[in-house]
Design a protein around this motif. Sequence first.
Motif, short mmCIF file in Angstrom:
data_model
loop_
_atom_site.label_atom_id
_atom_site.label_comp_id
_atom_site.label_asym_id
_atom_site.label_seq_id
_atom_site.Cartn_x
_atom_site.Cartn_y
_atom_site.Cartn_z
N ASP A 65 0.84 -1.20 0.00
CA ASP A 65 0.00 0.00 0.00
C ASP A 65 0.87 1.25 0.00
OD1 ASP A 65 -2.40 -1.49 0.20
OD2 ASP A 65 -2.19 -1.57 2.39
N GLN A 66 0.50 2.24 -0.83
CA GLN A 66 1.24 3.49 -0.82
C GLN A 66 0.89 4.27 0.44
OE1 GLN A 66 0.82 6.22 -4.10
NE2 GLN A 66 2.16 7.70 -3.12
N ARG A 67 1.94 4.74 1.13
CA ARG A 67 1.76 5.47 2.39
C ARG A 67 2.36 6.86 2.35
NH1 ARG A 67 1.00 1.50 6.57
NH2 ARG A 67 -0.44 0.05 5.61
N GLY A 68 2.56 7.41 1.18
CA GLY A 68 3.11 8.75 1.10
C GLY A 68 4.23 8.82 0.08
N PHE A 69 5.05 9.87 0.23
CA PHE A 69 6.14 10.12 -0.70
C PHE A 69 7.44 10.34 0.06
CE2 PHE A 69 2.30 11.44 -2.90
CZ PHE A 69 2.46 10.85 -4.14
N HIS A 70 8.54 10.07 -0.62
CA HIS A 70 9.87 10.32 -0.07
C HIS A 70 10.63 11.21 -1.04
CE1 HIS A 70 13.54 9.78 2.09
NE2 HIS A 70 14.16 9.25 1.06
N TRP A 71 11.36 12.20 -0.49
CA TRP A 71 12.13 13.16 -1.29
C TRP A 71 13.61 13.00 -1.00
CZ3 TRP A 71 10.04 17.88 -3.71
CH2 TRP A 71 8.64 17.90 -3.74
N TRP A 72 14.45 13.21 -2.03
CA TRP A 72 15.89 13.22 -1.89
C TRP A 72 16.47 14.03 -3.04
CZ3 TRP A 72 13.06 9.15 -3.61
CH2 TRP A 72 13.43 8.53 -4.79
N ASN A 73 17.78 14.01 -3.21
CA ASN A 73 18.43 14.86 -4.20
C ASN A 73 19.24 14.03 -5.19
OD1 ASN A 73 18.46 16.28 -1.37
ND2 ASN A 73 18.23 17.87 -2.92
N ARG A 74 19.32 14.55 -6.42
CA ARG A 74 20.26 14.04 -7.42
C ARG A 74 21.14 15.23 -7.81
NH1 ARG A 74 17.92 11.14 -12.44
NH2 ARG A 74 17.34 13.26 -12.97
N LEU A 75 22.42 15.10 -7.51
CA LEU A 75 23.35 16.18 -7.79
C LEU A 75 23.63 16.29 -9.28
CD1 LEU A 75 25.81 15.53 -4.83
CD2 LEU A 75 23.72 16.91 -4.87
N SER A 76 24.21 17.38 -9.72
CA SER A 76 24.48 17.59 -11.14
C SER A 76 25.41 16.52 -11.70
CB SER A 76 25.05 18.98 -11.38
OG SER A 76 26.25 19.15 -10.67
N SER A 77 26.19 15.87 -10.84
CA SER A 77 27.07 14.78 -11.27
C SER A 77 26.30 13.49 -11.55
CB SER A 77 28.12 14.50 -10.19
OG SER A 77 27.47 14.00 -9.02
N GLY A 78 25.02 13.45 -11.17
CA GLY A 78 24.22 12.24 -11.31
C GLY A 78 24.16 11.41 -10.04
N VAL A 79 24.97 11.76 -9.04
CA VAL A 79 24.97 11.05 -7.76
C VAL A 79 23.68 11.38 -7.02
CG1 VAL A 79 26.09 10.92 -5.49
CG2 VAL A 79 27.47 10.99 -7.56
N GLU A 80 23.01 10.35 -6.51
CA GLU A 80 21.81 10.57 -5.70
C GLU A 80 22.21 10.62 -4.24
OE1 GLU A 80 18.36 8.28 -6.75
OE2 GLU A 80 18.65 8.72 -8.88
N LEU A 81 21.73 11.63 -3.55
CA LEU A 81 22.07 11.90 -2.16
C LEU A 81 20.79 11.90 -1.35
CD1 LEU A 81 24.28 12.82 -0.13
CD2 LEU A 81 23.73 15.17 -0.80
#
Length: 132
Positions: A65-81
């Motif tokens: 079941d979907q229980r919301g959303f999660h946020w994070w970052n993808r830097l200009s280098s393509g690395v996800e943080l």
Amino acid sequence: MIPWNLLDLDHALRASWAADTCSPDDQPEWQPSNPAWGHCDITALIVHDVLGGDLMRGEVHVDGDQRGFHWWNRLSSGVELDLTREQFQRGQRVTAACVVERPPGPLRRWDEYLLLRRRVIEHLGHLPEPAI
């Protein structure tokens, strides 16, 4: 201005998370033992203020079941943080990741965002102006 690094930003954010900056939807379950809980959106926005790149959002699922959303970052280098990923301690899965535009103007959680920014600034001394 004293230079700082990504580890300094991470420490400042972690030291600044509290019940009063947690998302109201998540506040009943927020605990000092899991301080990242309910902070992904405003944390990702502050990282975006500092480092730019893309904002990422995914769906949080528990037992299918979907229980919301999660946020994070993808830097200009393509690395996800993702500085709040450890909040998921009960088998939650994040799926359907996509790039999202930064919401224009004051945010839905503007007061919490500004409070978290102020606390981070107390640790670091300066942050770039919000990208609104």
